[in-house]
Design a protein around this motif. Structure first.
Motif, short mmCIF file in Angstrom:
data_model
loop_
_atom_site.label_atom_id
_atom_site.label_comp_id
_atom_site.label_asym_id
_atom_site.label_seq_id
_atom_site.Cartn_x
_atom_site.Cartn_y
_atom_site.Cartn_z
N VAL A 95 -3.36 11.75 -4.49
CA VAL A 95 -4.60 11.08 -4.12
C VAL A 95 -5.04 11.61 -2.76
CG1 VAL A 95 -3.38 9.09 -3.11
CG2 VAL A 95 -5.78 8.87 -3.79
N ARG A 96 -6.31 12.00 -2.69
CA ARG A 96 -6.90 12.48 -1.44
C ARG A 96 -7.69 11.31 -0.85
NH1 ARG A 96 -11.78 14.32 0.49
NH2 ARG A 96 -11.68 16.00 2.07
N LEU A 97 -7.42 11.00 0.42
CA LEU A 97 -7.98 9.82 1.07
C LEU A 97 -8.84 10.21 2.26
CD1 LEU A 97 -4.64 7.84 1.09
CD2 LEU A 97 -6.60 7.27 -0.35
N GLU A 98 -9.93 9.49 2.43
CA GLU A 98 -10.74 9.58 3.64
C GLU A 98 -11.02 8.16 4.12
OE1 GLU A 98 -13.92 12.88 3.75
OE2 GLU A 98 -13.81 12.29 1.63
N GLY A 99 -11.10 7.98 5.44
CA GLY A 99 -11.41 6.66 5.96
C GLY A 99 -10.27 6.10 6.80
N PRO A 100 -10.40 4.83 7.22
CA PRO A 100 -9.41 4.22 8.10
C PRO A 100 -7.99 4.20 7.53
CG PRO A 100 -11.41 2.91 8.08
CD PRO A 100 -11.58 3.96 7.02
N VAL A 101 -7.84 4.20 6.20
CA VAL A 101 -6.50 4.17 5.64
C VAL A 101 -5.70 5.42 6.00
CG1 VAL A 101 -7.02 5.26 3.40
CG2 VAL A 101 -5.20 3.55 3.56
N VAL A 102 -6.40 6.50 6.36
CA VAL A 102 -5.69 7.74 6.72
C VAL A 102 -4.85 7.54 7.96
CG1 VAL A 102 -5.98 10.16 7.38
CG2 VAL A 102 -7.43 9.18 5.60
N ARG A 103 -5.34 6.74 8.91
CA ARG A 103 -4.54 6.50 10.11
C ARG A 103 -3.28 5.71 9.77
NH1 ARG A 103 -8.02 3.20 14.28
NH2 ARG A 103 -9.77 4.24 13.27
N GLU A 104 -3.34 4.90 8.70
CA GLU A 104 -2.14 4.18 8.26
C GLU A 104 -1.13 5.14 7.64
OE1 GLU A 104 -2.29 0.84 9.30
OE2 GLU A 104 -3.93 2.04 10.13
N LEU A 105 -1.64 6.10 6.88
CA LEU A 105 -0.75 7.13 6.32
C LEU A 105 -0.13 7.95 7.44
CD1 LEU A 105 0.18 8.27 3.57
CD2 LEU A 105 -1.71 9.90 3.71
N ASP A 106 -0.93 8.24 8.47
CA ASP A 106 -0.40 9.00 9.60
C ASP A 106 0.63 8.19 10.38
OD1 ASP A 106 -0.46 11.48 11.03
OD2 ASP A 106 -1.50 10.47 12.67
N ALA A 107 0.48 6.86 10.39
CA ALA A 107 1.48 6.02 11.07
C ALA A 107 2.85 6.17 10.42
CB ALA A 107 1.03 4.56 11.05
N VAL A 108 2.88 6.40 9.11
CA VAL A 108 4.16 6.65 8.43
C VAL A 108 4.76 7.95 8.93
CG1 VAL A 108 5.25 7.04 6.19
CG2 VAL A 108 3.41 5.36 6.39
#
Length: 486
Positions: free
Chosen positions: A263-276
């Motif tokens: 899944v390719r994501l754009e938006g604020p959820v990307v910063r959550e993925l980056d937090a991982v």
């Protein structure tokens, strides 16, 4: 040897066995599932010394204390950091049961549901790599890469070339891959050499180097797959960065290749993925990268989605993904569709699935007709009969493809996609990452992928399954016993 010493030796062995068994009861029973504790106890009782050695090697399912403390430290920072991080786009459209599931997810993994996102499903192996390459070529600040398996080969060469172009532009490239897998999947020297030559910083996750004080249970692995570019766009899912036959001689000889979903994501959820990624980087390097704390501003496009990242694994106190998945299946009102290459469910998941089917829901399970791991393949087959009797529809994706995608859909509202299988290993032993997405259109796209699986599968029926040869039944039952030794 004197006769009294000869007679004393068996007594000492008996005493040692009793002491060992007593210690094992205390160690094994503490915070462990009864079925798992019983399996370990029987192993130690009937194979006392070999069983004890095996337990101390692979029976302790928690990471070292310092790693768990780092997870807690970053989790606290995540929860305190960002204004508006919990704003969502379509709260009024959520099914009644979703709010409590979102709260559960946040309490477990420290990451909230956030709105304003776009999500694109990619179920083409080389197409997924091409999408990552295109996004890396837009990077201006950083590229974060994390894969369970990361190798340089003909299929992944464009990915490494994109990282090379990024570093040449002055972009910071940080790379994590599982330490053990980097040894087991060559060419290690060429892969790491290429990263070093381009100026990327690489670290092996969960290294097994006791001479450096780096040791934990060897089969506790980091199974996550993700790429983040500048905090703007992210990719995650089931696909490792390796050729689709995994370069295994046996797989090549059998003509096997792996089918994935990313899944390719754009938006604020990307910063959550980056937090991982930031958490894993901190665990391996002691360098805590800055978290994005800029205010979240949601767009007004009605197509924007609510999404929530769920990290899980032995760095947490709970089996995060197990709890969320079980909750969602129990909450479902119409349909549950599960895709998992390795299906060796915890008792709670198995009961939830059977209960859902018994409630009259349409419950589907998509698995591969063939397997690449002997014990897992036979263990998962041992669960089919109970599922079929409950009314679960099981689809076997036909050879020579290994259906390696990991996702499931709940009703017409919610989908989960990520790195986690529906098996005990993914629930308790592996570090995983999943994304929960709310949105009818997204679920429809996932259902279209599930329909493509059905077109390439044959449905398994109960009367056929109970007539399979006794030899197969025996192998399935024996393999099932090994699944509890966690």
């Amino acid at each position: 040897m004197p006769s009294d010493a000869t007679g004393l030796l068996p007594a000492l062995l008996v005493v040692a066995h009793v002491v060992l068994g007593s210690i094992a009861i205390i160690l094994i029973s503490a915070r462990r599932r009864p079925s798992t504790a019983i399996a370990w106890m029987l192993t130690i009782i009937f194979i006392p010394y070999i069983g004890a050695i095996a337990f101390f090697l692979v029976g302790l399912s928690r990471l070292p204390k310092r790693r768990r403390e780092k997870q807690h430290e970053v989790s606290r920072a995540i929860l305190d950091r960002t204004e508006g991080l919990d704003r969502v786009s379509h709260r009024d459209e959520w099914p009644e049961w979703l709010g409590s599931s979102v709260r559960l997810n946040e309490n477990l993994g420290a990451l909230p549901m956030v709105g304003g996102n776009r999500a694109e499903l990619i179920d083409d192996y080389e197409g997924a790599i091409a999408a990552m390459v295109a996004d890396i070529d837009t990077a201006e600040q950083y590229v974060h890469v994390e894969f369970f398996i990361l190798t340089l080969d003909a299929t992944t060469e464009p990915f490494f070339a994109a990282l090379e172009r990024a570093t040449a532009r002055g972009v910071t490239v940080r790379v994590l891959s599982d330490h053990l897998m980097s040894i087991l999947y060559p060419p290690r020297k060429e892969t790491l050499g290429r990263l070093a030559a381009m100026g990327a910083e690489w670290h092996g996750m969960l290294p097994l180097r006791p001479w450096k004080g780096q040791w934990q249970r060897p089969d506790l692995r980091n199974h996550r797959k993700l790429v983040v570019v500048d905090g703007r766009v992210g990719h995650t899912g089931s696909q490792n960065m390796i050729q689709s036959n995994y370069g295994k001689k046996k797989s090549i000889a059998r003509g096997l290749h792996w089918h994935e979903v990313m899944v390719r994501l754009e938006g604020p959820v990307v910063r959550e993925l980056d937090a991982v990624f930031v958490t894993d980087w901190y665990s391996e390097t002691d360098e805590l990268l800055p978290l994005d704390t800029s205010p979240v501003v949601l767009g007004d496009d009605p197509a924007l989605l609510d999404a929530q990242v769920l990290p899980s694994g032995p760095s947490f106190e709970n089996d995060n993904n197990l709890k969320l998945y079980t909750t969602l299946i129990h909450k479902a009102e119409r349909q549950v569709s599960i895709t998992s290459p390795y299906f060796v469910p915890d008792e709670a998941i198995q009961l939830a699935i059977i209960t859902a089917a018994s409630r009259g829901l349409l419950v589907e399970l998509y698995v591969s007709e063939i397997g690449d791991q002997f014990f897992v393949y036979h263990a998962q087959r041992s669960y089919y009969e109970d599922l079929l009797r409950a009314g679960v529809r099981i689809y076997l994706y036909q050879a020579p493809t290994v259906l390696h995608s990991k996702h499931f859909t709940i009703d017409d509202d919610v989908a989960i996609v990520g790195s986690s299988n529906m098996d005990i290993r993914s629930f308790s032993l592996n570090m995983e990452v999943s994304v929960m997405v709310h949105g009818a259109e997204f679920v429809q796209r996932m259902r279209a992928i599930e329909a493509s699986y059905r077109a390439e599968s044959r449905e398994l029926h109960l009367d056929e399954w109970v007539r399979r040869p006794w030899g197969e039944k025996a192998r399935d039952s024996i393999a099932r016993l090994t699944s509890s030794l966690q």
